[in-house]
Design an enzyme around this catalytic site. Structure first.
Site, PDB file in Angstrom:
ATOM      1  N   SER A  31      48.059  38.834  36.237  1.00 50.90           N
ATOM      2  CA  SER A  31      47.178  39.997  36.216  1.00 50.90           C
ATOM      3  C   SER A  31      47.946  41.291  35.990  1.00 50.90           C
ATOM      4  O   SER A  31      48.919  41.575  36.682  1.00 50.90           O
ATOM      5  CB  SER A  31      46.444  40.130  37.555  1.00 50.90           C
ATOM      6  OG  SER A  31      45.501  39.112  37.688  1.00 50.90           O
TER       7      SER A  31
ATOM      8  N   HIS B 167      43.477  40.320  31.863  1.00 52.37           N
ATOM      9  CA  HIS B 167      44.122  39.190  31.190  1.00 52.37           C
ATOM     10  C   HIS B 167      43.736  39.161  29.716  1.00 52.37           C
ATOM     11  O   HIS B 167      42.555  39.096  29.391  1.00 52.37           O
ATOM     12  CB  HIS B 167      43.689  37.856  31.825  1.00 52.37           C
ATOM     13  CG  HIS B 167      44.290  37.618  33.167  1.00 52.37           C
ATOM     14  ND1 HIS B 167      45.389  36.821  33.358  1.00 52.37           N
ATOM     15  CD2 HIS B 167      43.956  38.096  34.387  1.00 52.37           C
ATOM     16  CE1 HIS B 167      45.698  36.807  34.651  1.00 52.37           C
ATOM     17  NE2 HIS B 167      44.845  37.563  35.296  1.00 52.37           N
TER      18      HIS B 167
ATOM     19  N   HIS C  57      42.038  30.773  35.621  1.00 49.07           N
ATOM     20  CA  HIS C  57      42.204  30.385  37.025  1.00 49.07           C
ATOM     21  C   HIS C  57      41.214  29.284  37.392  1.00 49.07           C
ATOM     22  O   HIS C  57      40.125  29.209  36.827  1.00 49.07           O
ATOM     23  CB  HIS C  57      41.940  31.588  37.941  1.00 49.07           C
ATOM     24  CG  HIS C  57      42.808  32.766  37.642  1.00 49.07           C
ATOM     25  ND1 HIS C  57      42.550  33.622  36.601  1.00 49.07           N
ATOM     26  CD2 HIS C  57      43.926  33.223  38.253  1.00 49.07           C
ATOM     27  CE1 HIS C  57      43.487  34.558  36.571  1.00 49.07           C
ATOM     28  NE2 HIS C  57      44.333  34.339  37.555  1.00 49.07           N
TER      29      HIS C  57
ATOM     30  N   TYR D 204      39.336  29.247  39.817  1.00 46.16           N
ATOM     31  CA  TYR D 204      38.057  29.804  40.303  1.00 46.16           C
ATOM     32  C   TYR D 204      37.106  30.172  39.182  1.00 46.16           C
ATOM     33  O   TYR D 204      35.936  30.441  39.423  1.00 46.16           O
ATOM     34  CB  TYR D 204      38.284  31.017  41.224  1.00 46.16           C
ATOM     35  CG  TYR D 204      38.984  32.201  40.585  1.00 46.16           C
ATOM     36  CD1 TYR D 204      38.364  32.997  39.637  1.00 46.16           C
ATOM     37  CD2 TYR D 204      40.284  32.530  40.953  1.00 46.16           C
ATOM     38  CE1 TYR D 204      39.000  34.081  39.062  1.00 46.16           C
ATOM     39  CE2 TYR D 204      40.935  33.610  40.399  1.00 46.16           C
ATOM     40  CZ  TYR D 204      40.294  34.374  39.450  1.00 46.16           C
ATOM     41  OH  TYR D 204      40.941  35.433  38.882  1.00 46.16           O
ATOM     42  N   GLU D 205      37.597  30.183  37.943  1.00 43.31           N
ATOM     43  CA  GLU D 205      36.702  30.571  36.857  1.00 43.31           C
ATOM     44  C   GLU D 205      35.706  29.463  36.518  1.00 43.31           C
ATOM     45  O   GLU D 205      34.585  29.743  36.126  1.00 43.31           O
ATOM     46  CB  GLU D 205      37.495  31.004  35.621  1.00 43.31           C
ATOM     47  CG  GLU D 205      38.208  32.339  35.878  1.00 43.31           C
ATOM     48  CD  GLU D 205      39.125  32.747  34.743  1.00 43.31           C
ATOM     49  OE1 GLU D 205      38.620  33.031  33.654  1.00 43.31           O
ATOM     50  OE2 GLU D 205      40.356  32.780  34.960  1.00 43.31           O
TER      51      GLU D 205
ATOM     52  N   ALA E  73      50.106  38.265  40.268  1.00 43.67           N
ATOM     53  CA  ALA E  73      49.896  39.348  41.227  1.00 43.67           C
ATOM     54  C   ALA E  73      49.557  38.675  42.554  1.00 43.67           C
ATOM     55  O   ALA E  73      48.879  37.650  42.579  1.00 43.67           O
ATOM     56  CB  ALA E  73      48.743  40.223  40.773  1.00 43.67           C
TER      57      ALA E  73
ATOM     58  N   MET F 128      45.969  33.685  43.742  1.00 43.32           N
ATOM     59  CA  MET F 128      44.937  32.754  43.276  1.00 43.32           C
ATOM     60  C   MET F 128      45.369  31.962  42.037  1.00 43.32           C
ATOM     61  O   MET F 128      44.528  31.486  41.277  1.00 43.32           O
ATOM     62  CB  MET F 128      43.652  33.533  42.979  1.00 43.32           C
ATOM     63  CG  MET F 128      43.129  34.340  44.166  1.00 43.32           C
ATOM     64  SD  MET F 128      41.685  35.312  43.713  1.00 43.32           S
ATOM     65  CE  MET F 128      41.502  36.361  45.181  1.00 43.32           C
ATOM     66  N   SER F 129      46.669  31.849  41.821  1.00 40.59           N
ATOM     67  CA  SER F 129      47.126  31.140  40.605  1.00 40.59           C
ATOM     68  C   SER F 129      48.438  30.421  40.882  1.00 40.59           C
ATOM     69  O   SER F 129      48.764  30.098  42.017  1.00 40.59           O
ATOM     70  CB  SER F 129      47.321  32.158  39.467  1.00 40.59           C
ATOM     71  OG  SER F 129      48.393  33.019  39.763  1.00 40.59           O
TER      72      SER F 129
ATOM     73  N   ASN G 125      49.274  44.499  46.849  1.00 43.29           N
ATOM     74  CA  ASN G 125      48.553  45.013  48.030  1.00 43.29           C
ATOM     75  C   ASN G 125      49.016  44.267  49.274  1.00 43.29           C
ATOM     76  O   ASN G 125      49.605  43.191  49.182  1.00 43.29           O
ATOM     77  CB  ASN G 125      47.037  44.802  47.859  1.00 43.29           C
ATOM     78  CG  ASN G 125      46.700  43.340  47.623  1.00 43.29           C
ATOM     79  OD1 ASN G 125      46.816  42.850  46.510  1.00 43.29           O
ATOM     80  ND2 ASN G 125      46.309  42.647  48.676  1.00 43.29           N
TER      81      ASN G 125
ATOM     82  N   HIS H 233      40.174  43.986  43.113  1.00 40.79           N
ATOM     83  CA  HIS H 233      40.690  43.652  41.773  1.00 40.79           C
ATOM     84  C   HIS H 233      41.204  44.915  41.086  1.00 40.79           C
ATOM     85  O   HIS H 233      42.178  44.876  40.335  1.00 40.79           O
ATOM     86  CB  HIS H 233      39.612  42.957  40.947  1.00 40.79           C
ATOM     87  CG  HIS H 233      40.146  42.372  39.662  1.00 40.79           C
ATOM     88  ND1 HIS H 233      41.234  41.507  39.625  1.00 40.79           N
ATOM     89  CD2 HIS H 233      39.779  42.547  38.359  1.00 40.79           C
ATOM     90  CE1 HIS H 233      41.493  41.174  38.368  1.00 40.79           C
ATOM     91  NE2 HIS H 233      40.627  41.790  37.590  1.00 40.79           N
TER      92      HIS H 233
HETATM   93  N1  HPA Z   1      44.833  37.829  47.763  1.00 42.54           N
HETATM   94  C1  HPA Z   1      44.744  36.900  46.791  1.00 42.54           C
HETATM   95  N2  HPA Z   1      45.121  37.128  45.539  1.00 42.54           N
HETATM   96  C2  HPA Z   1      45.631  38.337  45.248  1.00 42.54           C
HETATM   97  C3  HPA Z   1      45.761  39.338  46.207  1.00 42.54           C
HETATM   98  C4  HPA Z   1      45.342  39.060  47.545  1.00 42.54           C
HETATM   99  O1  HPA Z   1      45.415  39.904  48.456  1.00 42.54           O
HETATM  100  N3  HPA Z   1      46.290  40.409  45.587  1.00 42.54           N
HETATM  101  C5  HPA Z   1      46.501  40.056  44.281  1.00 42.54           C
HETATM  102  N4  HPA Z   1      46.089  38.803  44.078  1.00 42.54           N
END
Ligand code: HPA
Length: 261
Positions: free
Chosen positions: A21, A52, A74, A76-77, A104, A199-200, A223, A235
């Site tokens: 990301s 992306h 991903h 989740y998609e 990310a 998430m990847s 974050n 996001h």
């Molecule tokens: N959680 C899950 N996936 C992420 C996060 C998060 O805090 N930040 C960036 N991708």
């Protein structure tokens, strides 16, 4: 529809890179880049989320031939943890031996602030899926003991030192998403030994290991994870902070490849 191998022309990359990301700007650093849109490559997933792109760029980074995948899909998609399998199989078929995954991620440690880079030493699968489910044959009992190659990690640490970039190392928890985690889930991940959450990456590491590729993975911390004081994962924040961290990611990758030569 075509295959990556058939599109290589005079390119002979042994290193593949998947950009996570907001890291798309890394492709600006690819020398003499040739773009191949995912839409032309059979089985390549066209990413549906912002942040992306969807193309393979062939060219050189730090003087070394690479195939860069700008954008990933991903689990989740569409619920399929093996969504990247065709793309990874094509990388393998095209001659890729080393796969560098970027992503990310949220930090599970208050001391690892947004903007940090983290080399993955290992992962914990908190997603309850596995991209090899449904595959048959003994080869699918893949050892994950050295999934994140120690030698590559050493090279990245050395490259970071040369560039005076601070890189942390830690364990990545794969969470299915697309909702962010609850504070209770984050507390669980802290207790079980996680350092970051995203998430990847983990499914791609499993698939690439199955295919016999060496893997390195680097997170950009965008974050603090949910529930940590000051955290507000979103996001938008992922894209904003990811774009900032891309500057150091780019420098790190270029230095890694320069030192390979
Ligand atoms: N959680 C899950 N996936 C992420 C996060 C998060 O805090 N930040 C960036 N991708």
């Amino acid at each position: 529809m075509t295959t990556l191998k058939s599109q290589l022309g005079s390119h002979r990359p042994k290193h593949g890179i998947i950009l996570g990301s907001a890291l798309g700007s890394v492709i600006d650093a690819v020398e003499n880049g040739v773009d191949i849109p995912y839409t032309e490559l059979s089985g390549f997933p066209v990413p549906k989320i912002s942040g992306h792109a969807g193309k393979v760029v062939l060219g050189k980074l730090g003087g070394v031939e690479v195939a860069v995948l700008a954008g990933r899909a991903h689990a989740y998609e569409d619920g399929n943890a093996a969504v990247m399998r065709p793309a990874l199989e094509q990388l393998k078929e095209a001659g890729i031996e080393v796969l560098i995954l970027t992503n990310a991620a949220g930090s599970l440690k208050a001391s690892m602030k947004p903007g940090s880079l983290m080399l993955l030493t290992d992962h914990i699968n908190c997603a309850g899926m596995n991209p090899l489910i449904g595959q048959h044959g003994d080869e699918n009992f893949v050892s994950m003991t050295n999934a994140y190659d120690a030698g590559l990690r050493k090279s990245f640490v050395a490259a970071a030192k040369k560039e005076k970039i601070l890189v942390k190392q830690g364990v990545y928890c794969w969470y299915s998403g697309p909702s962010f985690e609850t504070p209770a889930e984050i507390r669980m991940m802290q207790i079980i030994g996680g350092t970051a959450v995203g998430m990847s990456t983990a499914p791609e590491t499993i698939l690439a290991t199955r295919l016999g590729m060496k893997v390195a993975a680097i997170s950009t911390i965008t974050n603090l994870a949910a529930g940590i004081k000051g955290a507000s994962p979103s996001h938008d924040e992922t894209k904003r902070e990811g774009a900032k961290a891309a500057v150091n990611m780019k420098r790190l990758l270029i230095r890694f490849f320069k030192e390979l030569k």
